[in-house]
Design a protein around this motif. Sequence first.
Motif, mmCIF file in Angstrom:
data_model
loop_
_atom_site.group_PDB
_atom_site.id
_atom_site.type_symbol
_atom_site.label_atom_id
_atom_site.label_comp_id
_atom_site.label_asym_id
_atom_site.label_seq_id
_atom_site.Cartn_x
_atom_site.Cartn_y
_atom_site.Cartn_z
ATOM 1 N N ASP A 134 0.879 -1.177 0.000
ATOM 2 C CA ASP A 134 0.000 0.000 0.000
ATOM 3 C C ASP A 134 0.911 1.220 0.000
ATOM 4 O O ASP A 134 1.615 1.485 0.973
ATOM 5 C CB ASP A 134 -0.880 -0.013 1.251
ATOM 6 C CG ASP A 134 -1.826 1.180 1.319
ATOM 7 O OD1 ASP A 134 -1.604 2.163 0.581
ATOM 8 O OD2 ASP A 134 -2.768 1.132 2.134
ATOM 9 N N THR A 136 0.575 4.156 0.566
ATOM 10 C CA THR A 136 0.340 5.200 1.568
ATOM 11 C C THR A 136 0.954 4.835 2.914
ATOM 12 O O THR A 136 0.895 5.628 3.854
ATOM 13 C CB THR A 136 -1.174 5.446 1.765
ATOM 14 O OG1 THR A 136 -1.782 4.282 2.371
ATOM 15 C CG2 THR A 136 -1.853 5.736 0.430
ATOM 16 N N PRO A 141 5.265 7.363 0.999
ATOM 17 C CA PRO A 141 4.931 8.686 0.450
ATOM 18 C C PRO A 141 6.117 9.651 0.446
ATOM 19 O O PRO A 141 6.261 10.459 -0.473
ATOM 20 C CB PRO A 141 3.814 9.182 1.383
ATOM 21 C CG PRO A 141 3.191 7.928 1.909
ATOM 22 C CD PRO A 141 4.331 6.961 2.085
#
Length: 426
Positions: A134, A136, A141
Amino acid sequence: MAHPMLEMVHGLLYGKGLRIGRLGPTGRVIAALMGTRGDIVPFMGPQIHDHAMTVAALPARRYYYDARLLVDTQMAVMRWYGFDTPLITTDTYNFEIEGLGAKMVYSDYAMPTVDSSQPLIRERSDLDRLGPLDPTKGRVPMGVEAARLTSKMGLGPFSNGLFCSPFSFICQAMGYPKAIRALRRDPAFARELFDFAENKAIFPYLKAQAAAGVKRSIGADAWAAFPNLTPDMVEEWVVPSAQRLAARGKKELKMTVMAGQVAADYCEEDPAKFDKEIMFRCLDVVRKTLVIDMAAAVMGRTQDWNMEWMQEYAVSRGRRGHKLPIYVALNGRFVRDSSPQQIVSKVREWIDIMGRDGRLLFFIANVPADAPPVNIHTALHAVHTLGVYPIVGDLSSIDIEPPSFQPFHEWLRGQPEEDTILKARE
């Protein structure tokens, strides 16, 4: 700063013999890579993330979490030293593994690192449990933002994102002993590991970088260096993996993806075991994942190498009457632990052997955090003084003393990165 594309064209023409005007740093590099030589032997920007943080007196818990701070700090420190090209790096091997939930060790003084006592992958069933990355999660990020910032800075061919290549990811996830055992004894499991690394761990990270506007990303693969892997194992496992990622990146993301960088790099630590035949075999395999064909020596104990071997290799593998470009790194520990005069002597030796016919580029593989800045300033000064073309007949006739330089905290005043760095110290 001149436009990178114009500098590249100037360097290409200069390297082909149209030697008009003074080259800029980018042009100097292009002349060495694509032609015969530039005006001066270039010194490429090194892997410098921990060292730049130390020079700028920044806390690791801010530096490794703030993309703007990391990028600005490295750009400032490399400009302070005077490298011919920038290179923005970070703890490249950690982003995918951390985002997938690996246990990490954090510090106020150094980059995060994987907690090897609690591996992410212990057995085959863990691959089903983990699922895809993922983007995020964790510091992914921040890694994407650092890649975006680097790509938007107008650095021309030195604009790129970074990722951890598959074999190094596997070593991060389960440890080198289990990774190498899978390759040797359980190839079916090894194929599953590579499939997971490529498609579930790395590709989502690349996809996030592409969505941020990044057009090129480079995958470091230090765990795949020799003798961790033999050249045959790199050809069997790492090169095909890099080719798969490159093909998928091009097709689905319109992105240039370069995995397997420095795989097969000759890193024998015992000088008594240096072997020219094995070294040449490693150099042959390293070239299979590079975008530009060159003889590359990056992480090895290069201070103890017979550089006549590198010159011989580059000449023997060259084409159309020109040797391969030689991209050779001063060993980071050597730079840290040597006196300035020892560094000068090594630079003089290398330029004498490998630089007279051009196509030589200097580099430092990884500048240690505690490397004395005077040593790095001296290395640059020596390369840029002794490496002026045409190279003088007797390089020992040129005396090189450590250059005087302004301390970083004084030099920083008025620089565009000053506010970012000073605020992070508060």
